[in-house]
Design an enzyme around this catalytic site. Structure first.
Site: not given
Ligand code: N7H
Length: 506
Positions: A228, A366
């Site tokens: 992440d 996601h």
């Molecule tokens: Fe996410 N996950 O493990 O599934 N997120 N996220 N997120 N997220 C991203 O690129 C995760 C949450 C964004 O530009 C990755 O860092 C989990 C909220 C955005 O390609 C992974 C939770 C919001 C991106 C996860 C969570 C976002 C992103 C890929 C909650 C906004 C970048 C690794 C528990 C409302 C997208 C990375 C891009 C990436 C996870 C929350 C947004 C693995 C588990 C609440 C903008």
């Protein structure tokens, strides 16, 4: 450093817990001395695959990096982070002590760039609207979501009511949060002691949450196991963009900078809105679902099929390699760890039907929902993510039962989610409400993508995602459980350090 560390432990054992008596004057002085010391090891973590924090700004004088609080542009690069949520009881003494005693500990972006200037604990502070009002700062910051507070936003964010919310986040009683980041928890605990000691009686501690990078090979991976913090927007004056980064105006993240179109009071310049969410993650339940729901894929074992389903839900494999480039199996060794390669994709390939092709990545994944890349270039809908996991690893008993231990118990785990942006309505709120939760988004498709299977919320009602099955990407999958549970949060404003020392503490 070692002897200092031993000393820290001794002090922390004296004064843990909200009900603890106030630290003594001697303890406070000692904490100040230790926390004013010099560092020899890097405060920030170096996670392979994440863009390293720069040692100097790309365009040194174009933004006041010595005035912008350090957490805003740091990304997810902290080993330990403590969130100390408080209510202000006595604004006058709070202001005085913040200005005269605590302000020197506030840590700018510039200070984080070199170990030689890094503090023992990076300290930032941010205020809610009710906090600013209590401080008698009545200027309108021009952000309706901030003004109303997150409790009023729960339904709009798709939360199934506020029954799962931590009591501290219900209403508007949290006035501010101190963010304390370090490489070792006892250092953060010492900063907690200092804050408790200095402001004893002036503030009431509402809630303290400790975040921690996961141990060993899981370092940098969130609780479901995925790397992440890879993709962040790029502000070129801070750091030259890496391949695939979304370049944004500084005003998308920082108030009053180029690209910020809203009228703001002058003192708000170079501050940023901080959306905090405590998001519990049901890890054994998520893993169990992948095992039972994964369609069998010729040539793959059961566990490889489960990994493929998980990767299609996120849009990346656990390593961090994107499914857009590696649709059927993880990328080659070293690929995900290379920030010049791991973000360089846009979901489009020669011969693809732009409106229907989900062979590489589902439209609902996601990372595709939260940043559609070539599907929809939307640089103003960007957030700087700066959160950290919280809670322990899954226990053997939880694994065996396939169930998480109850929330609020010692084994609650998840993500202390932090997003910085100049407009909450275009940043966190928009990504959550208008993209992740909206089954029709991405709109220019000939299909109905469904919900973001990770964070998409439907007020507790059933959700679906399309494109989970590589053999037939038109099929939809019912998602019976919300594996990410909102425990609530608050909207804050993280001001510039100069504003904290002047207008906010006048
Ligand atoms: Fe996410 N996950 O493990 O599934 N997120 N996220 N997120 N997220 C991203 O690129 C995760 C949450 C964004 O530009 C990755 O860092 C989990 C909220 C955005 O390609 C992974 C939770 C919001 C991106 C996860 C969570 C976002 C992103 C890929 C909650 C906004 C970048 C690794 C528990 C409302 C997208 C990375 C891009 C990436 C996870 C929350 C947004 C693995 C588990 C609440 C903008």
């Amino acid at each position: 450093m070692q002897s200092r560390f031993a000393l820290v432990l001794a002090f922390v054992s004296i004064a843990a817990g909200a009900a603890a008596p106030p630290p003594t004057a001697a303890q406070i002085e000692n904490a100040k001395t230790i926390l004013s010391g010099k560092r020899t090891t890097n405060l920030l973590s170096a996670i392979p695959g994440l863009i390293p924090f720069p040692q100097a700004a790309a365009a040194a004088n174009s933004l006041p990096f010595d005035d912008i609080q350090g957490d805003i542009l740091a990304g997810m690069k902290k080993n330990k982070q403590t969130f100390y949520f408080f209510t202000i009881n006595n604004p006058l003494t709070f202001k005085l002590k913040l200005r005269t005693i605590i302000a020197p500990f506030l840590t700018s972006t510039k200070r984080l760039m070199n170990v030689s200037t890094q503090p023992i604990v990076a300290l930032n502070v941010a205020f809610s609207q009710s906090g600013l009002t209590t401080l008698n700062v009545t200027d309108d910051l021009g952000d309706a979501a901030f003004k109303a507070g997150q409790f009023a936003d729960a339904a709009n964010l798709g939360d199934p009511g506020t029954g799962n919310w931590k009591p501290a986040f219900k209403g508007t009683k949290i006035h501010g949060v101190f963010l304390m980041a370090s490489d070792k928890q006892p250092f953060n605990d010492l900063m907690v002691l200092l804050v408790r000691g200095i402001f004893f009686g002036d503030i009431t501690e509402q809630y303290v949450l400790n975040g921690n990078v996961r141990p060993g090979a899981e370092a940098g991976h969130e609780m479901f196991g995925y790397l992440d913090g890879i993709a962040q927007p790029s502000i070129p004056a801070f750091q030259a963009p890496f391949p695939g980064q979304q370049v944004v105006d500084p005003g998308v993240i920082l108030l009053g900078e180029a690209g910020d179109t809203i009228a703001r009071p002058a003192w708000a310049k170079d501050g940023s809105f901080l959306a905090f969410r405590q998001l519990q993650q049901l890890v054994p339940e998520f893993g169990g679902f992948l095992n039972t729901a994964a369609p069998s894929v010729p040539g793959l074992t059961g566990s490889q099929s489960a990994d493929l389903l998980g990767a299609r839900m996120i849009g990346r494999w656990k390593s961090g390699a994107p499914v857009d480039l590696f649709p059927l199996a993880d990328g080659p060794p070293g690929f995900a760890a290379d920030p010049t390669q791991n973000n360089n994709f846009d979901f489009q390939h020669p011969g693809f039907n732009f409106t229907t092709d989900q062979s590489h990545c589902p439209f609902s994944a996601h990372i595709r929902k939260t940043r559609p890349r070539a599907d929809l270039i939307a640089p103003t809908n960007s957030i700087m993510r700066s959160g950290i996991p919280y809670g322990p690893e899954v226990t053997t008993a939880e694994k065996a039962a396939g169930r998480s231990d109850p929330a609020d118990g010692p084994n609650e785990r998840g993500l202390a989610f932090v997003a910085y942006q100049a407009q909450i309505a275009k940043g966190f709120q928009f990504l959550q409400h208008s993209w992740a939760n909206n089954p029709n988004f991405i709109f220019n498709k000939d299909v109905k993508p469904g919900h973001d299977p990770i964070i998409g919320a439907n007020a507790g009602a059933p959700r679906t995602m399309q494109g989970y099955n590589v053999a037939d990407t038109t099929q939809s999958l019912a998602l019976p459980v919300d594996w990410v549970v909102s425990r609530g949060g608050e909207y804050f404003f993280s001001p510039s350090i100069s504003a904290i020392k002047t207008v906010l503490t006048a």
